[in-house]
Design a protein around this motif. Structure first.
Motif, PDB file in Angstrom:
ATOM      1  N   LEU A 192     -24.148 -18.293   2.018  1.00 38.75           N
ATOM      2  CA  LEU A 192     -23.135 -18.262   3.076  1.00 38.75           C
ATOM      3  C   LEU A 192     -22.013 -17.277   2.765  1.00 38.75           C
ATOM      4  O   LEU A 192     -20.907 -17.405   3.285  1.00 38.75           O
ATOM      5  N   ALA A 193     -22.291 -16.291   1.929  1.00 46.13           N
ATOM      6  CA  ALA A 193     -21.251 -15.328   1.559  1.00 46.13           C
ATOM      7  C   ALA A 193     -20.680 -14.597   2.775  1.00 46.13           C
ATOM      8  O   ALA A 193     -19.534 -14.146   2.749  1.00 46.13           O
ATOM      9  N   GLN A 194     -21.472 -14.518   3.850  1.00 50.31           N
ATOM     10  CA  GLN A 194     -20.989 -13.825   5.040  1.00 50.31           C
ATOM     11  C   GLN A 194     -19.848 -14.567   5.720  1.00 50.31           C
ATOM     12  O   GLN A 194     -19.120 -13.977   6.529  1.00 50.31           O
ATOM     13  N   ARG A 195     -19.661 -15.852   5.383  1.00 55.05           N
ATOM     14  CA  ARG A 195     -18.538 -16.611   5.958  1.00 55.05           C
ATOM     15  C   ARG A 195     -17.211 -16.256   5.299  1.00 55.05           C
ATOM     16  O   ARG A 195     -16.144 -16.585   5.808  1.00 55.05           O
ATOM     17  N   ILE A 196     -17.260 -15.628   4.137  1.00 55.65           N
ATOM     18  CA  ILE A 196     -16.040 -15.300   3.401  1.00 55.65           C
ATOM     19  C   ILE A 196     -15.338 -14.121   4.064  1.00 55.65           C
ATOM     20  O   ILE A 196     -15.929 -13.061   4.259  1.00 55.65           O
ATOM     21  N   ARG A 197     -14.068 -14.306   4.418  1.00 53.41           N
ATOM     22  CA  ARG A 197     -13.264 -13.210   4.959  1.00 53.41           C
ATOM     23  C   ARG A 197     -12.444 -12.523   3.869  1.00 53.41           C
ATOM     24  O   ARG A 197     -12.170 -11.333   3.933  1.00 53.41           O
ATOM     25  N   GLN A 198     -12.030 -13.291   2.867  1.00 52.19           N
ATOM     26  CA  GLN A 198     -11.204 -12.753   1.784  1.00 52.19           C
ATOM     27  C   GLN A 198     -11.472 -13.550   0.520  1.00 52.19           C
ATOM     28  O   GLN A 198     -11.536 -14.784   0.556  1.00 52.19           O
ATOM     29  N   VAL A 199     -11.673 -12.866  -0.589  1.00 52.38           N
ATOM     30  CA  VAL A 199     -11.739 -13.526  -1.892  1.00 52.38           C
ATOM     31  C   VAL A 199     -10.403 -13.331  -2.572  1.00 52.38           C
ATOM     32  O   VAL A 199      -9.905 -12.210  -2.701  1.00 52.38           O
ATOM     33  N   PHE A 200      -9.775 -14.424  -2.981  1.00 53.29           N
ATOM     34  CA  PHE A 200      -8.461 -14.354  -3.621  1.00 53.29           C
ATOM     35  C   PHE A 200      -8.605 -13.911  -5.073  1.00 53.29           C
ATOM     36  O   PHE A 200      -9.366 -14.509  -5.833  1.00 53.29           O
ATOM     37  N   GLU A 201      -7.872 -12.894  -5.446  1.00 55.30           N
ATOM     38  CA  GLU A 201      -7.857 -12.500  -6.851  1.00 55.30           C
ATOM     39  C   GLU A 201      -7.058 -13.537  -7.647  1.00 55.30           C
ATOM     40  O   GLU A 201      -6.123 -14.154  -7.119  1.00 55.30           O
ATOM     41  N   PRO A 202      -7.408 -13.725  -8.914  1.00 52.26           N
ATOM     42  CA  PRO A 202      -6.732 -14.760  -9.708  1.00 52.26           C
ATOM     43  C   PRO A 202      -5.215 -14.619  -9.762  1.00 52.26           C
ATOM     44  O   PRO A 202      -4.508 -15.626  -9.836  1.00 52.26           O
ATOM     45  N   GLN A 203      -4.693 -13.385  -9.714  1.00 52.14           N
ATOM     46  CA  GLN A 203      -3.240 -13.241  -9.771  1.00 52.14           C
ATOM     47  C   GLN A 203      -2.562 -13.817  -8.531  1.00 52.14           C
ATOM     48  O   GLN A 203      -1.370 -14.142  -8.561  1.00 52.14           O
ATOM     49  N   ASP A 204      -3.313 -13.965  -7.434  1.00 46.30           N
ATOM     50  CA  ASP A 204      -2.752 -14.541  -6.211  1.00 46.30           C
ATOM     51  C   ASP A 204      -3.041 -16.032  -6.095  1.00 46.30           C
ATOM     52  O   ASP A 204      -2.193 -16.802  -5.642  1.00 46.30           O
ATOM     53  N   MET A 205      -4.255 -16.433  -6.433  1.00 44.56           N
ATOM     54  CA  MET A 205      -4.626 -17.846  -6.371  1.00 44.56           C
ATOM     55  C   MET A 205      -5.490 -18.170  -7.573  1.00 44.56           C
ATOM     56  O   MET A 205      -6.703 -17.938  -7.591  1.00 44.56           O
ATOM     57  N   LEU A 206      -4.869 -18.688  -8.610  1.00 42.36           N
ATOM     58  CA  LEU A 206      -5.556 -18.962  -9.868  1.00 42.36           C
ATOM     59  C   LEU A 206      -6.563 -20.090  -9.668  1.00 42.36           C
ATOM     60  O   LEU A 206      -6.236 -21.129  -9.096  1.00 42.36           O
TER      61      LEU A 206
END
Length: 318
Positions: A192-206
């Protein structure tokens, strides 16, 4: 991720083929994928492996947050009872759902190679969290995600979102939320990776301690089974999550604590660990701490986690 020194296995029993192994698993689509993944790997090594599907108390209680009904242990208790009664030999868990202290007589026999540990933003209308209009409703029942979202976008309305991954996506599709936050690993494992709009980088959302990693739990006296599972272990992942879980353990962590911890291997081979704590009653307030150290054993990784937890407390986390 760079390779790390080997875990100590000097007292491990000699590997042999085991027959008629049974894996206890929750019956959600993601949990079954995880159990079937382990089943396939063990079958490749000559073992006969079946599944025992179970519905846990955590799966049944969907109208209250986990922090109010007993914590993440609700997802593993029934599986542990099956191990204790001999109805199953091993249980496969999403490691972030496993309590930091296992009951007496149980052990974490294996941590497998980690999937993407990051959080993902899922929405049917917006490509990122930043694009959400002021006051938009975002769904999550994780206190960790709540405090991190409030730090990024204090104007958003954070509303509870319980259920398995498919249930959460359906609630989004039914229009109850403008966006939801899920673990990227689960979405990727289920195609279901196509459902992802944004992956949060750890510096933003650990990420949460252990997020993206699978752990295999057994009874501690099952030495031969522990040896059979050893080839499935991924040492760098095990070291990293050991450091993360040690932060949470030292803080008294459970799902009722808004705590994040994430470890990676640096270019020089040292383990670099970051942690963050927030207060839901004081939106936007985050306490952060970090540390790094050589980590050639689970004990060394755990010691780093204890050190970072002490830094968190010294900075005001509690």
């Amino acid at each position: 991720m760079l390779a790390s020194p080997s875990l100590q296995t000097t007292d491990a029993p000699v590997f042999r083929i085991l027959s008629k192994l049974v894996i206890a698993t929750r019956e959600s689509r993601l949990a079954l994928w995880q159990a079937e993944h382990v089943q396939a790997l063990l079958r490749q090594r000559g073992h006969q492996v079946g599944l025992l599907g179970m519905t846990t108390q955590g799966d049944r209680i969907l109208d209250r947050t986990l922090s109010k009904v007993g914590g993440k242990g609700l997802f593993v208790k029934e599986l542990e009872i099956a191990l204790e009664e001999g109805r199953a030999d091993l249980a496969v868990h999403s490691l972030k759902d496993v309590p930091m202290e296992l009951p007496e007589g149980f052990l974490l026999a294996c941590v497998m190679e980690r999937e993407d540990p990051r959080d993902a933003f899922v929405s049917n209308r917006f490509d990122s969290l930043a694009e959400l209009p002021q006051g938009s409703v975002v769904g999550t029942s994780s206190l960790r995600r709540q405090v991190l979202l409030q730090a990024l976008r204090p104007d958003l309305r954070i509303e509870p979102l319980r259920g398995n991954l498919d249930t959460r996506l359906r609630k989004l599709d039914d229009g109850g939320y403008e966006g939801i936050v899920l673990a990227a690993a689960g979405l990727k494992r289920l195609g279901l990776a196509q459902r992802i709009r944004q992956v949060f980088e750890p510096q933003d959302m650990l990420p949460a301690a252990g997020q993206g990693a699978l752990g295999i739990e057994i009874r501690s006296e099952r030495a031969q089974l522990r040896a059979a599972l050893a080839p499935l272990a991924h040492q760098p992942s095990w070291l990293a999550v050991s450091a993360e879980r040690a932060v949470s353990r030292a803080m008294g962590g459970s799902c009722s604590m808004p705590l994040a911890a994430h470890a990676t291997f640096a270019a020089d081979g040292a383990l670099a660990l970051q942690a963050a704590w927030g207060d839901p009653q004081r939106p936007g307030t985050l306490v952060r701490a970090e540390g790094r150290a050589p980590a050639g054993s689970l004990e060394a990784a755990a010691a780093l986690g204890v050190e970072v937890a002490a830094r968190l407390r010294a900075a005001g986390a509690h």
